[in-house]
Design a protein around this motif. Structure first.
Motif, PDB file in Angstrom:
ATOM      1  N   ALA A  83       0.827  -1.205   0.000  1.00  0.00           N
ATOM      2  CA  ALA A  83       0.000   0.000   0.000  1.00  0.00           C
ATOM      3  C   ALA A  83       0.860   1.253   0.000  1.00  0.00           C
ATOM      4  O   ALA A  83       2.040   1.218   0.361  1.00  0.00           O
ATOM      5  N   ASP A  84       0.238   2.374  -0.381  1.00  0.00           N
ATOM      6  CA  ASP A  84       0.870   3.679  -0.276  1.00  0.00           C
ATOM      7  C   ASP A  84       0.433   4.354   1.022  1.00  0.00           C
ATOM      8  O   ASP A  84      -0.240   3.738   1.844  1.00  0.00           O
ATOM      9  N   PHE A  85       0.786   5.637   1.190  1.00  0.00           N
ATOM     10  CA  PHE A  85       0.775   6.254   2.512  1.00  0.00           C
ATOM     11  C   PHE A  85       0.022   7.586   2.524  1.00  0.00           C
ATOM     12  O   PHE A  85       0.203   8.405   1.628  1.00  0.00           O
ATOM     13  N   THR A  86      -0.788   7.801   3.561  1.00  0.00           N
ATOM     14  CA  THR A  86      -1.375   9.120   3.763  1.00  0.00           C
ATOM     15  C   THR A  86      -1.309   9.469   5.245  1.00  0.00           C
ATOM     16  O   THR A  86      -2.272   9.316   5.991  1.00  0.00           O
ATOM     17  N   PRO A  87      -0.157   9.957   5.685  1.00  0.00           N
ATOM     18  CA  PRO A  87       0.000  10.340   7.090  1.00  0.00           C
ATOM     19  C   PRO A  87      -0.663  11.683   7.361  1.00  0.00           C
ATOM     20  O   PRO A  87      -0.576  12.604   6.544  1.00  0.00           O
ATOM     21  N   GLU A  88      -1.337  11.788   8.499  1.00  0.00           N
ATOM     22  CA  GLU A  88      -1.954  13.064   8.875  1.00  0.00           C
ATOM     23  C   GLU A  88      -1.229  13.660  10.069  1.00  0.00           C
ATOM     24  O   GLU A  88      -1.130  13.030  11.125  1.00  0.00           O
ATOM     25  N   LEU A  89      -0.719  14.862   9.920  1.00  0.00           N
ATOM     26  CA  LEU A  89      -0.065  15.560  11.018  1.00  0.00           C
ATOM     27  C   LEU A  89      -1.148  16.106  11.953  1.00  0.00           C
ATOM     28  O   LEU A  89      -1.890  17.019  11.595  1.00  0.00           O
ATOM     29  N   LYS A  90      -1.245  15.529  13.138  1.00  0.00           N
ATOM     30  CA  LYS A  90      -2.300  15.912  14.076  1.00  0.00           C
ATOM     31  C   LYS A  90      -1.916  17.174  14.844  1.00  0.00           C
ATOM     32  O   LYS A  90      -0.748  17.391  15.179  1.00  0.00           O
ATOM     33  N   ALA A  91      -2.930  17.973  15.142  1.00  0.00           N
ATOM     34  CA  ALA A  91      -2.684  19.203  15.900  1.00  0.00           C
ATOM     35  C   ALA A  91      -2.232  18.855  17.316  1.00  0.00           C
ATOM     36  O   ALA A  91      -2.884  18.064  18.001  1.00  0.00           O
ATOM     37  N   PRO A  92      -1.122  19.420  17.771  1.00  0.00           N
ATOM     38  CA  PRO A  92      -0.686  19.166  19.145  1.00  0.00           C
ATOM     39  C   PRO A  92      -1.656  19.789  20.151  1.00  0.00           C
ATOM     40  O   PRO A  92      -2.264  20.824  19.878  1.00  0.00           O
ATOM     41  N   VAL A  93      -1.795  19.141  21.306  1.00  0.00           N
ATOM     42  CA  VAL A  93      -2.589  19.746  22.381  1.00  0.00           C
ATOM     43  C   VAL A  93      -1.689  20.520  23.340  1.00  0.00           C
ATOM     44  O   VAL A  93      -2.186  21.235  24.210  1.00  0.00           O
ATOM     45  N   VAL A  94      -0.380  20.372  23.169  1.00  0.00           N
ATOM     46  CA  VAL A  94       0.565  21.160  23.955  1.00  0.00           C
ATOM     47  C   VAL A  94       0.944  22.397  23.152  1.00  0.00           C
ATOM     48  O   VAL A  94       0.835  22.425  21.927  1.00  0.00           O
ATOM     49  N   GLU A  95       1.381  23.420  23.851  1.00  0.00           N
ATOM     50  CA  GLU A  95       1.776  24.652  23.169  1.00  0.00           C
ATOM     51  C   GLU A  95       3.049  24.415  22.372  1.00  0.00           C
ATOM     52  O   GLU A  95       3.993  23.769  22.826  1.00  0.00           O
ATOM     53  N   MET A  96       3.059  24.920  21.160  1.00  0.00           N
ATOM     54  CA  MET A  96       4.241  24.838  20.306  1.00  0.00           C
ATOM     55  C   MET A  96       4.907  26.209  20.250  1.00  0.00           C
ATOM     56  O   MET A  96       4.207  27.230  20.230  1.00  0.00           O
ATOM     57  N   PRO A  97       6.233  26.320  20.221  1.00  0.00           N
ATOM     58  CA  PRO A  97       7.181  25.224  20.228  1.00  0.00           C
ATOM     59  C   PRO A  97       7.129  24.412  21.529  1.00  0.00           C
ATOM     60  O   PRO A  97       6.872  24.951  22.605  1.00  0.00           O
ATOM     61  N   TYR A  98       7.383  23.116  21.396  1.00  0.00           N
ATOM     62  CA  TYR A  98       7.436  22.196  22.525  1.00  0.00           C
ATOM     63  C   TYR A  98       8.895  21.862  22.789  1.00  0.00           C
ATOM     64  O   TYR A  98       9.554  21.229  21.970  1.00  0.00           O
ATOM     65  N   GLU A  99       9.413  22.372  23.903  1.00  0.00           N
ATOM     66  CA  GLU A  99      10.823  22.170  24.251  1.00  0.00           C
ATOM     67  C   GLU A  99      11.732  22.553  23.082  1.00  0.00           C
ATOM     68  O   GLU A  99      12.676  21.839  22.731  1.00  0.00           O
ATOM     69  N   GLY A 100      11.411  23.694  22.471  1.00  0.00           N
ATOM     70  CA  GLY A 100      12.222  24.193  21.367  1.00  0.00           C
ATOM     71  C   GLY A 100      11.877  23.613  20.015  1.00  0.00           C
ATOM     72  O   GLY A 100      12.475  24.002  18.996  1.00  0.00           O
ATOM     73  N   TRP A 101      10.911  22.701  19.964  1.00  0.00           N
ATOM     74  CA  TRP A 101      10.513  22.021  18.721  1.00  0.00           C
ATOM     75  C   TRP A 101       9.317  22.751  18.156  1.00  0.00           C
ATOM     76  O   TRP A 101       8.237  22.749  18.748  1.00  0.00           O
ATOM     77  N   SER A 102       9.467  23.392  16.995  1.00  0.00           N
ATOM     78  CA  SER A 102       8.408  24.206  16.414  1.00  0.00           C
ATOM     79  C   SER A 102       7.428  23.351  15.614  1.00  0.00           C
ATOM     80  O   SER A 102       7.699  22.178  15.305  1.00  0.00           O
TER      81      SER A 102
END
Length: 406
Positions: A210-229
């Protein structure tokens, strides 16, 4: 070659049940009983006659059929087993909803804060790490909890046991809270199900053909998270396909956040040309998919941004006209702009005798039985012109697509 690849995958993904398929090019496909059952619910007519003539056909894999979290009508979502089932039903594209753990590892979960309903975390020692501990039901309130992937590390995530997505709002104990599965679903296939990281899903889907359809889910933590944007997060998802050597033409990255889609278009154009904007305009006050004056941006404007695929829910593409299901203004605009359209989610509403609920809201007056799954699918394919349909039971969409030559 295939035997070696599947054996390696089984070693890489704990609990992967692929051994029975070793030696085959891909898992043997079957429609099972459900498509025939739905055809039997159709009124006599051309659609029923056409589909009945195809019931004896041999299934073929099709990219028109997209496994929504695998096959969660009967299997725990985002598990190895759920996706194996979807692949056996001929789904040509499989989905990993992508979120992250406390140590910023990407895993497959529908939401960053659904562990309390999709796993057994509340009955383990990890319950004490949950953002909101279990609170039993009382005379004034339902039982509640909130457990997030970001509350735990990847190693801790791996210790959890997945279950059907459900909870018992009347529960007075964490054990009772594990129940609540809708009576039209089942727990029959829940035992022994296996969670996946995003990287593991890539290896699994590839081996399943099969091929791929990944969905980037909205974080529930504030972004940036520990410097990760947010941009770092969006890039990390794409990086795992590059690291796995997956051709970008096989990947349809998705997001409800238009900024994520535009990031991929601008920074990862090979992946961005197939990026899918999941339309959630239905949350806007006054929005009407049949009234362009209420749209935050036109389809032509999205196309000018470089967006080539949109994915509204089923009901946002159709309306009733003299009692018949027909394309609405949004569907017409997408066709005029030559915009690829994918839609979601078939077979998620349960029995349709009561109108189909949220997913059928724009045509509820014409929905009175399970045959309407196929009636709507036919309009979406033939009149709206969608290029893919997410389903909780992909066999239905695979059967229709094979029969109609899609």
């Amino acid at each position: 070659m295939q035997r070696a690849m599947l054996a390696a995958l089984c070693a890489a993904v704990p609990g992967a049940g692929l051994a029975q398929d070793a030696g085959a090019d891909a898992p043997a496909m079957s429609y099972g009983q459900r498509p025939a059952h739905l055809v039997g619910q159709l009124e006599e007519g051309e659609l029923r006659s056409t589909l009945e003539a195809c019931l004896g056909d041999v299934p073929e894999r099709t990219a028109f059929s997209i496994g929504h979290r695998g096959a969660p009508l009967m299997f725990p979502e985002h598990t190895v087993e759920s996706n194996e089932a979807a692949a056996r039903m001929g789904a040509g594209i499989l989905e990993c909803d992508v979120t992250f753990t406390a140590d910023r590892e990407l895993v497959c979960r529908h939401a960053q804060n659904d562990l309390h309903t999709t796993t057994d975390i509340l009955t383990t020692d990890l319950a004490e790490k949950c953002a909101e501990p279990f609170t039993p039901a009382s005379a004034d309130a339902e039982a509640s909890a909130e457990c997030r992937t970001v509350d735990i590390t990847l190693d801790e995530f791996r210790t959890l046991t997945p279950k059907m997505d459900a909870f018992d709002a009347a529960a007075t104990s964490a054990e009772d809270y594990q129940g609540g599965v809708a009576d039209w679903r089942t727990t029959l296939y829940a035992d022994g199900a296996t969670l996946m990281t995003h990287a593991e899903s890539i290896r699994l889907f590839d081996a399943l053909g099969a091929d791929f359809t990944p969905e980037l889910k909205a974080p529930v933590v504030e972004m940036p998270y520990e410097g990760w944007s947010q941009e770092d997060y969006a890039q990390a998802m794409i990086d795992e396909y590059r690291e796995a050597g997956i051709d970008p033409s096989r990947v349809w990255p998705q997001s409800f956040d238009l900024a994520d889609v535009r990031y991929w278009i601008e920074n990862e154009p090979e992946f961005g040309r197939q990026a899918v904007y999941l339309m959630d305009e239905y949350d806007l006050d006054g929005y009407d998919p049949d009234d362009p004056s209420t749209w935050p941006q036109s389809i032509a404007e999205l196309k000018d941004m470089g967006v080539n695929y949109i994915a509204p829910p089923l009901w946002m593409l159709v309306k009733l006209e003299d009692g018949e299901i027909v394309p609405n203004a949004l569907a017409d605009a997408a066709r005029e702009a030559d915009m690829g359209v994918i839609t979601w989610t078939l077979e998620r509403s349960g029995p349709l005798a009561d109108g189909g609920g949220w997913y059928f809201q724009s045509i509820a007056d014409a929905v009175d039985g399970d045959g309407d799954y196929l009636e709507l699918l036919d309009v979406l394919a033939q009149d709206v012109g969608v290029v893919g349909v997410f389903s909780d039971w992909p066999a239905t969409v695979t059967f229709y697509a094979n029969c109609m030559g899609l």
